[in-house]
Design a protein around this motif. Sequence first.
Motif, PDB file in Angstrom:
ATOM      1  N   GLU A   1      12.163  -5.092   4.337  1.00 16.35           N
ATOM      2  CA  GLU A   1      11.641  -6.147   3.463  1.00 16.35           C
ATOM      3  C   GLU A   1      10.342  -6.724   4.024  1.00 16.35           C
ATOM      4  O   GLU A   1       9.371  -6.941   3.274  1.00 16.35           O
ATOM      5  N   TRP A   2      10.306  -6.970   5.323  1.00 13.34           N
ATOM      6  CA  TRP A   2       9.078  -7.497   5.934  1.00 13.34           C
ATOM      7  C   TRP A   2       7.959  -6.468   5.902  1.00 13.34           C
ATOM      8  O   TRP A   2       6.784  -6.807   5.692  1.00 13.34           O
ATOM      9  N   ALA A   3       8.291  -5.188   6.145  1.00 11.89           N
ATOM     10  CA  ALA A   3       7.261  -4.149   6.160  1.00 11.89           C
ATOM     11  C   ALA A   3       6.661  -3.930   4.776  1.00 11.89           C
ATOM     12  O   ALA A   3       5.501  -3.510   4.662  1.00 11.89           O
ATOM     13  N   SER A   4       7.439  -4.185   3.731  1.00 13.34           N
ATOM     14  CA  SER A   4       6.896  -4.044   2.380  1.00 13.34           C
ATOM     15  C   SER A   4       5.848  -5.113   2.070  1.00 13.34           C
ATOM     16  O   SER A   4       4.986  -4.914   1.215  1.00 13.34           O
ATOM     17  N   LYS A   5       5.920  -6.243   2.764  1.00  9.82           N
ATOM     18  CA  LYS A   5       4.954  -7.315   2.543  1.00  9.82           C
ATOM     19  C   LYS A   5       3.759  -7.219   3.487  1.00  9.82           C
ATOM     20  O   LYS A   5       2.640  -7.556   3.117  1.00  9.82           O
ATOM     21  N   ARG A   6       4.004  -6.766   4.718  1.00 12.34           N
ATOM     22  CA  ARG A   6       2.937  -6.684   5.723  1.00 12.34           C
ATOM     23  C   ARG A   6       3.222  -5.507   6.634  1.00 12.34           C
ATOM     24  O   ARG A   6       4.341  -5.350   7.135  1.00 12.34           O
ATOM     25  N   SER A   7       2.202  -4.666   6.833  1.00 12.14           N
ATOM     26  CA  SER A   7       2.403  -3.444   7.628  1.00 12.14           C
ATOM     27  C   SER A   7       2.780  -3.754   9.067  1.00 12.14           C
ATOM     28  O   SER A   7       3.603  -3.060   9.669  1.00 12.14           O
TER      29      SER A   7
ATOM     30  N   LYS B   1      -9.062  -8.584  19.474  1.00 10.38           N
ATOM     31  CA  LYS B   1      -9.453  -8.514  18.070  1.00 10.38           C
ATOM     32  C   LYS B   1      -9.844  -7.092  17.684  1.00 10.38           C
ATOM     33  O   LYS B   1      -9.484  -6.600  16.607  1.00 10.38           O
ATOM     34  N   GLN B   2     -10.537  -6.399  18.564  1.00 11.70           N
ATOM     35  CA  GLN B   2     -10.923  -5.032  18.272  1.00 11.70           C
ATOM     36  C   GLN B   2      -9.696  -4.115  18.224  1.00 11.70           C
ATOM     37  O   GLN B   2      -9.594  -3.259  17.336  1.00 11.70           O
ATOM     38  N   ALA B   3      -8.806  -4.305  19.165  1.00  6.37           N
ATOM     39  CA  ALA B   3      -7.587  -3.495  19.156  1.00  6.37           C
ATOM     40  C   ALA B   3      -6.711  -3.811  17.952  1.00  6.37           C
ATOM     41  O   ALA B   3      -6.045  -2.922  17.403  1.00  6.37           O
ATOM     42  N   ASP B   4      -6.694  -5.064  17.522  1.00  6.36           N
ATOM     43  CA  ASP B   4      -5.899  -5.435  16.363  1.00  6.36           C
ATOM     44  C   ASP B   4      -6.411  -4.746  15.097  1.00  6.36           C
ATOM     45  O   ASP B   4      -5.612  -4.315  14.247  1.00  6.36           O
ATOM     46  N   GLU B   5      -7.717  -4.591  14.957  1.00  4.23           N
ATOM     47  CA  GLU B   5      -8.265  -3.896  13.789  1.00  4.23           C
ATOM     48  C   GLU B   5      -7.797  -2.445  13.752  1.00  4.23           C
ATOM     49  O   GLU B   5      -7.382  -1.938  12.692  1.00  4.23           O
ATOM     50  N   GLU B   6      -7.837  -1.763  14.885  1.00  7.67           N
ATOM     51  CA  GLU B   6      -7.380  -0.375  14.933  1.00  7.67           C
ATOM     52  C   GLU B   6      -5.865  -0.280  14.713  1.00  7.67           C
ATOM     53  O   GLU B   6      -5.380   0.654  14.068  1.00  7.67           O
ATOM     54  N   TYR B   7      -5.147  -1.234  15.237  1.00  5.89           N
ATOM     55  CA  TYR B   7      -3.686  -1.240  15.071  1.00  5.89           C
ATOM     56  C   TYR B   7      -3.306  -1.460  13.604  1.00  5.89           C
ATOM     57  O   TYR B   7      -2.356  -0.841  13.098  1.00  5.89           O
ATOM     58  N   GLN B   8      -4.035  -2.300  12.919  1.00  7.84           N
ATOM     59  CA  GLN B   8      -3.799  -2.519  11.495  1.00  7.84           C
ATOM     60  C   GLN B   8      -4.073  -1.252  10.700  1.00  7.84           C
ATOM     61  O   GLN B   8      -3.339  -0.919   9.747  1.00  7.84           O
ATOM     62  N   ILE B   9      -5.118  -0.537  11.072  1.00  7.65           N
ATOM     63  CA  ILE B   9      -5.427   0.724  10.384  1.00  7.65           C
ATOM     64  C   ILE B   9      -4.289   1.723  10.560  1.00  7.65           C
ATOM     65  O   ILE B   9      -3.873   2.405   9.604  1.00  7.65           O
ATOM     66  N   LEU B  10      -3.774   1.822  11.779  1.00  4.00           N
ATOM     67  CA  LEU B  10      -2.663   2.743  12.039  1.00  4.00           C
ATOM     68  C   LEU B  10      -1.421   2.344  11.247  1.00  4.00           C
ATOM     69  O   LEU B  10      -0.759   3.200  10.628  1.00  4.00           O
ATOM     70  N   ALA B  11      -1.073   1.064  11.252  1.00  2.00           N
ATOM     71  CA  ALA B  11       0.130   0.607  10.538  1.00  2.00           C
ATOM     72  C   ALA B  11      -0.018   0.795   9.031  1.00  2.00           C
ATOM     73  O   ALA B  11       0.933   1.200   8.350  1.00  2.00           O
ATOM     74  N   ASN B  12      -1.186   0.528   8.487  1.00  2.00           N
ATOM     75  CA  ASN B  12      -1.406   0.731   7.052  1.00  2.00           C
ATOM     76  C   ASN B  12      -1.348   2.213   6.683  1.00  2.00           C
ATOM     77  O   ASN B  12      -0.850   2.578   5.607  1.00  2.00           O
ATOM     78  N   SER B  13      -1.846   3.064   7.566  1.00  3.03           N
ATOM     79  CA  SER B  13      -1.780   4.505   7.302  1.00  3.03           C
ATOM     80  C   SER B  13      -0.337   4.977   7.216  1.00  3.03           C
ATOM     81  O   SER B  13      -0.008   5.850   6.399  1.00  3.03           O
ATOM     82  N   TRP B  14       0.544   4.403   8.046  1.00  3.16           N
ATOM     83  CA  TRP B  14       1.956   4.771   7.999  1.00  3.16           C
ATOM     84  C   TRP B  14       2.673   4.126   6.817  1.00  3.16           C
ATOM     85  O   TRP B  14       3.503   4.756   6.161  1.00  3.16           O
ATOM     86  N   ARG B  15       2.336   2.884   6.539  1.00  2.00           N
ATOM     87  CA  ARG B  15       3.036   2.169   5.464  1.00  2.00           C
ATOM     88  C   ARG B  15       2.774   2.784   4.097  1.00  2.00           C
ATOM     89  O   ARG B  15       3.684   2.898   3.265  1.00  2.00           O
ATOM     90  N   TYR B  16       1.555   3.213   3.836  1.00  2.00           N
ATOM     91  CA  TYR B  16       1.202   3.717   2.515  1.00  2.00           C
ATOM     92  C   TYR B  16       1.166   5.239   2.451  1.00  2.00           C
ATOM     93  O   TYR B  16       0.598   5.803   1.515  1.00  2.00           O
TER      94      TYR B  16
END
Length: 455
Positions: A166-172, A211-226
């Motif tokens: 449920e949480w992953a569906s709202k935020r990667s 902050k730089q690592a967080d941007e890359e981490y968000q990209i990775l999580a979004n790639s898996w989520r979608y």
Amino acid sequence: MFKEPQALRKARVYPQGEGLPQPQSGHRRDTPPPPSLQRCRHEPGVPARLSAARPALPQGSANRTAPTRLAPYGLAAGRVADRLNESEAGGESRAGAAANRKCPGGAALPVSRRPPMGTRRQSGAVMAALPVLALLLLLLAWGGPPAAGQKRKEMVLSEKVNQLMEWASKRSVIRMNGDKFRRLVKAPPRNYSVIVMFTALQPHRQCVVCKQADEEYQILANSWRYSSAFTNKIFFAMVDFDEGSDVFQMLNMNSAPTFINFPAKGKPKRGDTYELQVRGFAAEQLARWVADRTDVNIRVIRPPNYAGPLMLGLLLAVIGGLVYLRGSNLDFLYNKTGWAFAALCFVLAMTSGQMWNHIRGPPYAHKNPHTGQVNYIHGSSQAQFVAETHIVLLFNGGVTLGMVLLHEAATSDMDVGKRKIMCIAGIGLVVLFFSWLLSVFRSKYHGYPYSFLMS
């Protein structure tokens, strides 16, 4: 041994005054009775049923009723008395009848020690039921409470997975505090892996790398989520220091950012901690590490970046404008100095590590959280910072400029004074920047024995 006659077993009635049966051959008839029988025989107060309970003798055996002949048949007499008491008392147990048959002086008649038939049957039934009871207990031990515990464990696991989905569906990337981390990541049961980024994103922490690592981490999580292969096998989470400082203390963690994989079974091993300083924090590098630790392959999909196409279009526009304005004179295309300068810039960029930065995505610098000191040079020969690339590029450019000045001083047609100045400047640039470049090399390759001007 004396055997009770069949007629006696059926009748269970013994006439008054008759003696006990004739003993078998081989036994002495003049054996005196035991003292207990003699006392019970001659002392008053003996129950009438005991004194009169003597079995009938065969015909012609009336002279064998003397009490002195009871001794060889003590066991038989006790058995006969037991059966009389059992029939008269309406089913009284033999053990109870034997306990009541005591003489006034305290001596008991000799009785048979063989248990009653009913008791033996009950004992046999109990012994036969013991294996069945043992089997039932074994089934209860293996199929009772453990089955209930397994069902409860499955229910808890299902609730945890549903909550994470449920949480992953709202935020990667799921943001966690101390309670969520302990309940969903540390506490069993768990059949899923969790990639956790420990960071410090608050402005007062001044962690640029976070902050730089967080941007890359968000990209990775979004790639898996979608992606089409998205499952509940792996989740991506984040613990900020200001929201879960107790988690940092529990894990003895004193630096950020840090990536740790918490596997589905067991505790994290050494390889489950991502080597940020060696591999960088690019999403592609993180995806390779995740695939190595969880067997989940993630295809990184970056958001469209229009900076490259814009720069390429601008370059083509400039070249096209120059050609249009100077269409009649294209001598600039044959300018050797211009082409040499462009080639030199490209060589310096490649030798300083710009391609390595593009592939690995390292942080620009590193700030020590304890002392606050910022390091621009990485201490290992297997990694580097972006700032280190710029520093090396500057040093290589200084050495190159010094060499160009020396070359011009030796081959130009200028006066001697200017040539001397160019020669001294060139030597100074080469010596200074080469010394700095060698000191950087010594700091990364520990044990390098050579130095020049600077140690």
